[in-house]
Write a protein that holds these residues in place. Structure first.
Motif, PDB file in Angstrom:
ATOM      1  N   LYS A 107       0.822  -1.206   0.000  1.00 61.24           N
ATOM      2  CA  LYS A 107       0.000   0.000   0.000  1.00 61.24           C
ATOM      3  C   LYS A 107       0.860   1.262   0.000  1.00 61.24           C
ATOM      4  N   GLU A 108       1.987   1.216   0.683  1.00 62.42           N
ATOM      5  CA  GLU A 108       2.898   2.358   0.692  1.00 62.42           C
ATOM      6  C   GLU A 108       3.489   2.604  -0.696  1.00 62.42           C
ATOM      7  N   ILE A 109       3.846   1.520  -1.379  1.00 65.42           N
ATOM      8  CA  ILE A 109       4.344   1.645  -2.752  1.00 65.42           C
ATOM      9  C   ILE A 109       3.253   2.205  -3.650  1.00 65.42           C
ATOM     10  N   ALA A 110       2.016   1.732  -3.484  1.00 70.65           N
ATOM     11  CA  ALA A 110       0.902   2.230  -4.286  1.00 70.65           C
ATOM     12  C   ALA A 110       0.705   3.727  -4.074  1.00 70.65           C
ATOM     13  N   ALA A 111       0.797   4.176  -2.831  1.00 75.46           N
ATOM     14  CA  ALA A 111       0.636   5.600  -2.551  1.00 75.46           C
ATOM     15  C   ALA A 111       1.771   6.404  -3.181  1.00 75.46           C
ATOM     16  N   GLU A 112       2.986   5.897  -3.036  1.00 73.35           N
ATOM     17  CA  GLU A 112       4.159   6.591  -3.585  1.00 73.35           C
ATOM     18  C   GLU A 112       4.091   6.711  -5.104  1.00 73.35           C
ATOM     19  N   ALA A 113       3.584   5.669  -5.762  1.00 76.09           N
ATOM     20  CA  ALA A 113       3.581   5.620  -7.224  1.00 76.09           C
ATOM     21  C   ALA A 113       2.238   6.026  -7.832  1.00 76.09           C
ATOM     22  N   ALA A 114       1.305   6.494  -7.009  1.00 74.12           N
ATOM     23  CA  ALA A 114      -0.024   6.909  -7.472  1.00 74.12           C
ATOM     24  C   ALA A 114      -0.742   5.786  -8.208  1.00 74.12           C
ATOM     25  N   ILE A 115      -0.615   4.572  -7.674  1.00 71.30           N
ATOM     26  CA  ILE A 115      -1.281   3.399  -8.245  1.00 71.30           C
ATOM     27  C   ILE A 115      -2.710   3.333  -7.705  1.00 71.30           C
ATOM     28  N   PRO A 116      -3.704   3.218  -8.570  1.00 69.73           N
ATOM     29  CA  PRO A 116      -5.087   3.139  -8.082  1.00 69.73           C
ATOM     30  C   PRO A 116      -5.329   1.873  -7.273  1.00 69.73           C
ATOM     31  N   THR A 117      -5.837   2.036  -6.061  1.00 67.73           N
ATOM     32  CA  THR A 117      -6.089   0.900  -5.182  1.00 67.73           C
ATOM     33  C   THR A 117      -7.195   1.281  -4.204  1.00 67.73           C
ATOM     34  N   ALA A 118      -7.637   0.332  -3.398  1.00 69.35           N
ATOM     35  CA  ALA A 118      -8.686   0.592  -2.417  1.00 69.35           C
ATOM     36  C   ALA A 118      -8.176   1.508  -1.307  1.00 69.35           C
ATOM     37  N   ALA A 119      -9.079   2.369  -0.788  1.00 71.97           N
ATOM     38  CA  ALA A 119      -8.749   3.173   0.384  1.00 71.97           C
ATOM     39  C   ALA A 119      -8.442   2.238   1.555  1.00 71.97           C
ATOM     40  N   TRP A 120      -7.474   2.602   2.394  1.00 68.23           N
ATOM     41  CA  TRP A 120      -6.991   1.654   3.395  1.00 68.23           C
ATOM     42  C   TRP A 120      -6.408   2.351   4.611  1.00 68.23           C
ATOM     43  N   ILE A 140     -16.413  -4.767   4.036  1.00 65.26           N
ATOM     44  CA  ILE A 140     -15.065  -4.265   4.199  1.00 65.26           C
ATOM     45  C   ILE A 140     -14.107  -5.457   4.165  1.00 65.26           C
ATOM     46  N   VAL A 141     -12.844  -5.200   3.865  1.00 64.31           N
ATOM     47  CA  VAL A 141     -11.862  -6.273   3.685  1.00 64.31           C
ATOM     48  C   VAL A 141     -10.802  -6.187   4.782  1.00 64.31           C
ATOM     49  N   ILE A 142     -10.559  -7.328   5.420  1.00 61.63           N
ATOM     50  CA  ILE A 142      -9.535  -7.447   6.471  1.00 61.63           C
ATOM     51  C   ILE A 142      -8.407  -8.309   5.927  1.00 61.63           C
ATOM     52  N   LYS A 143      -7.180  -7.778   5.969  1.00 57.62           N
ATOM     53  CA  LYS A 143      -6.033  -8.517   5.453  1.00 57.62           C
ATOM     54  C   LYS A 143      -4.934  -8.596   6.502  1.00 57.62           C
ATOM     55  N   ALA A 144      -4.440  -9.804   6.752  1.00 57.23           N
ATOM     56  CA  ALA A 144      -3.226  -9.951   7.553  1.00 57.23           C
ATOM     57  C   ALA A 144      -2.060  -9.340   6.792  1.00 57.23           C
ATOM     58  N   ASP A 145      -1.211  -8.630   7.495  1.00 53.92           N
ATOM     59  CA  ASP A 145      -0.107  -7.945   6.816  1.00 53.92           C
ATOM     60  C   ASP A 145       0.907  -8.918   6.232  1.00 53.92           C
ATOM     61  N   GLY A 146       1.164 -10.029   6.926  1.00 57.30           N
ATOM     62  CA  GLY A 146       2.232 -10.946   6.512  1.00 57.30           C
ATOM     63  C   GLY A 146       1.745 -12.125   5.701  1.00 57.30           C
ATOM     64  N   LEU A 147       2.674 -13.025   5.379  1.00 52.36           N
ATOM     65  CA  LEU A 147       2.350 -14.214   4.609  1.00 52.36           C
ATOM     66  C   LEU A 147       1.479 -15.151   5.428  1.00 52.36           C
ATOM     67  N   ALA A 148       0.366 -15.580   4.820  1.00 45.97           N
ATOM     68  CA  ALA A 148      -0.589 -16.409   5.568  1.00 45.97           C
ATOM     69  C   ALA A 148      -1.100 -17.572   4.740  1.00 45.97           C
ATOM     70  N   ALA A 149      -0.336 -17.972   3.715  1.00 49.20           N
ATOM     71  CA  ALA A 149      -0.664 -19.153   2.910  1.00 49.20           C
ATOM     72  C   ALA A 149      -2.081 -19.088   2.343  1.00 49.20           C
ATOM     73  N   GLY A 150      -2.496 -17.906   1.894  1.00 53.42           N
ATOM     74  CA  GLY A 150      -3.806 -17.756   1.295  1.00 53.42           C
ATOM     75  C   GLY A 150      -4.956 -17.684   2.277  1.00 53.42           C
ATOM     76  N   LYS A 151      -4.665 -17.653   3.597  1.00 57.01           N
ATOM     77  CA  LYS A 151      -5.723 -17.675   4.610  1.00 57.01           C
ATOM     78  C   LYS A 151      -5.864 -16.334   5.332  1.00 57.01           C
ATOM     79  N   GLY A 152      -5.194 -15.304   4.842  1.00 56.91           N
ATOM     80  CA  GLY A 152      -5.131 -14.059   5.581  1.00 56.91           C
ATOM     81  C   GLY A 152      -6.039 -12.956   5.088  1.00 56.91           C
ATOM     82  N   VAL A 153      -7.040 -13.273   4.282  1.00 55.96           N
ATOM     83  CA  VAL A 153      -7.950 -12.248   3.773  1.00 55.96           C
ATOM     84  C   VAL A 153      -9.390 -12.641   4.091  1.00 55.96           C
ATOM     85  N   VAL A 154     -10.132 -11.708   4.671  1.00 52.69           N
ATOM     86  CA  VAL A 154     -11.554 -11.908   4.934  1.00 52.69           C
ATOM     87  C   VAL A 154     -12.320 -10.762   4.291  1.00 52.69           C
ATOM     88  N   VAL A 155     -13.210 -11.105   3.362  1.00 51.98           N
ATOM     89  CA  VAL A 155     -14.119 -10.116   2.783  1.00 51.98           C
ATOM     90  C   VAL A 155     -15.387 -10.166   3.638  1.00 51.98           C
TER      91      VAL A 155
END
Length: 426
Positions: A107-120, A140-155
């Motif tokens: 998200k920090e890279i997206a902000a720095e590079a003006a990449i369109p993404t979800a508000a966060w 709303i979407v909840i994401k674990a910051d680190g690697l979670a083997a595909g289990k870290g996102v809840v919509v």
């Protein structure tokens, strides 16, 4: 050339299958591999994230190129270890691999590079996270910051569901350290597409696109999985949208990382939402997707190996990859109980008959050989049954025809892979 592929899934089997076609290849290894990779390469008893052992093996055996399949070895620094020993790795440094290792970093890279993404917003305090939730509302979407083997996102469709995710990730520690920090973001609406680019630090070239099916059940019902199937090319991704994604998302990210002194080399996977306002970034991954890899590589006409080498050497500007006009679809055959508690040890028969269906290739994922030689399930996602044909409908029919010839009592699959693209095609 002597090439080592890292991983044990269907993606790695597909990579080895494609690389084995190159006249430049003299020897293939896979660490740790599966029963299918053993038919193409020499499997090694080394875990894909044991970077010191892998680097030592590469030096000892004169490996010319290492191709990581999954993210764990990249986040652990395999590219850095190999670079220090003068060995090419088609993957980013640990610093650049933070694009997948940390949602906040992306998200920090997206902000720095003006990449369109979800508000966060990013949180390491559960009380602050809950307060933000109540201000924003659901979905709303909840994401674990680190690697979670595909289990870290809840919509989350409701605040209760979102708050439960915060409790699980941050307070109960169900994801370990990966869930200690969360990214909470708006729920984007549209079609989701996986777009891949091959990068050399400065240049990025299109490496195909696909749509996958994350939910375990038909109609996109049930829990999220690593992916139950995919198809390519996705009809919703027009040439204009593809070009827009490369220009507004992929290349700006590449430039931002280069400015930071951490150039990205390897395969960049942009998860996109095609919204009314154009493509927006959902997340970056730093490697091929699985099962997307299994539908992309059968459509690739060019030799993959020279392109991977050009990415390592900073020489992609002159590379022009060619693609077959065919459509491809892959259906994942999973073990009963997946994704929660897959049943291991079930015997799999009928692969020869299934593979005889025209246009079908079967990539192994969670497979192994029993002591008596029987092919058995050894993971959640067991096989990827991939088919190519002139149309997506024909490819879909061939894949399911092949599955009908398999004998795997403990296996199951979705029956509707490709439904999004086929729903309006008559």
């Amino acid at each position: 050339m002597r090439v080592l592929v890292l991983g044990a899934g269907g993606r790695e089997h597909a990579l080895l299958w494609r690389l084995s076609m190159s006249p430049l290849v003299a020897k293939l290894w896979c660490a740790p591999g599966n029963a299918g990779t053993a038919e193409i390469a020499e499997n090694l008893p080394i875990k894909a994230d044991d970077v010191e052992a892998l680097a030592a093996f590469a030096v000892e055996h004169g490996v010319d190129l290492v191709v990581p399949g999954a993210e764990a070895s990249l986040v652990a620094g395999i590219a850095d270890r190999l670079a220090a020993r003068g060995i090419r790795c088609c993957g980013p440094s640990a610093a650049a691999a933070r694009l997948e290792g940390s949602k906040t970093f992306t998200k920090e890279i997206a902000a720095e590079a003006a990449i369109p993404t979800a508000a966060w917003e990013s949180f390491d305090d559960p009380a602050a996270a809950r307060a933000y939730l109540r201000r924003q509302g659901a979905p709303i979407v909840i994401k674990a910051d680190g690697l979670a083997a595909g289990k870290g996102v809840v919509v989350a469709a409701s605040l209760a569901e979102a708050e439960a995710a915060i409790t699980d990730f941050m307070e109960k520690g169900t994801l370990g350290g990966a869930g200690a920090r969360l990214v909470i973001e708006e729920c984007l609406v549209g079609e989701e597409v996986s777009l891949f680019a091959l990068c050399d630090g400065e240049t990025a070239i299109f490496l195909g696109a696909a749509q996958d099916h994350k939910r375990v059940g038909d109609g996109d019902k049930g829990p999220n999985t690593g992916g139950m199937g995919a198809y390519s090319p996705p009809p919703v991704l027009s040439a204009d949208l593809q070009n827009a994604a490369m220009a507004r998302i992929v290349r700006p990210a590449l430039a931002a990382l280069a400015r930071r002194g951490t150039p990205f080399r390897g395969i960049l996977f942009a998860g996109l939402m095609l919204t009314r306002d154009g493509p927006k970034l959902i997340e970056f991954n730093v490697r091929f997707g699985d099962p997307e890899c299994q539908v992309l590589l059968p459509r690739l006409h060019s030799d993959l190996l020279p392109a991977l080498l050009a990415a390592c050497d900073g020489d992609l500007a002159g590379v022009d990859l060619r693609w077959r006009e065919e459509a491809a679809i892959t259906v994942v055959l999973a073990a009963r109980g997946y994704p929660a508690k897959p049943v291991a040890g079930g015997e799999i028969r009928g692969l020869e008959a299934a593979g005889a269906v025209p246009g079908v290739r079967i990539f192994h994922a969670g497979t192994a050989r029993a002591a008596d030689g029987r092919l058995i399930a050894a993971g959640g996602r067991v096989l990827s049954v991939t088919a190519t044909a002139n149309t997506l409908r024909a490819a879909r029919d061939a894949a399911y025809q092949a599955i009908a010839r398999l004998d795997f009592a403990d296996g199951f699959c979705r029956s509707d892979i490709g439904w999004r693209a086929l729903a309006g095609s008559g």
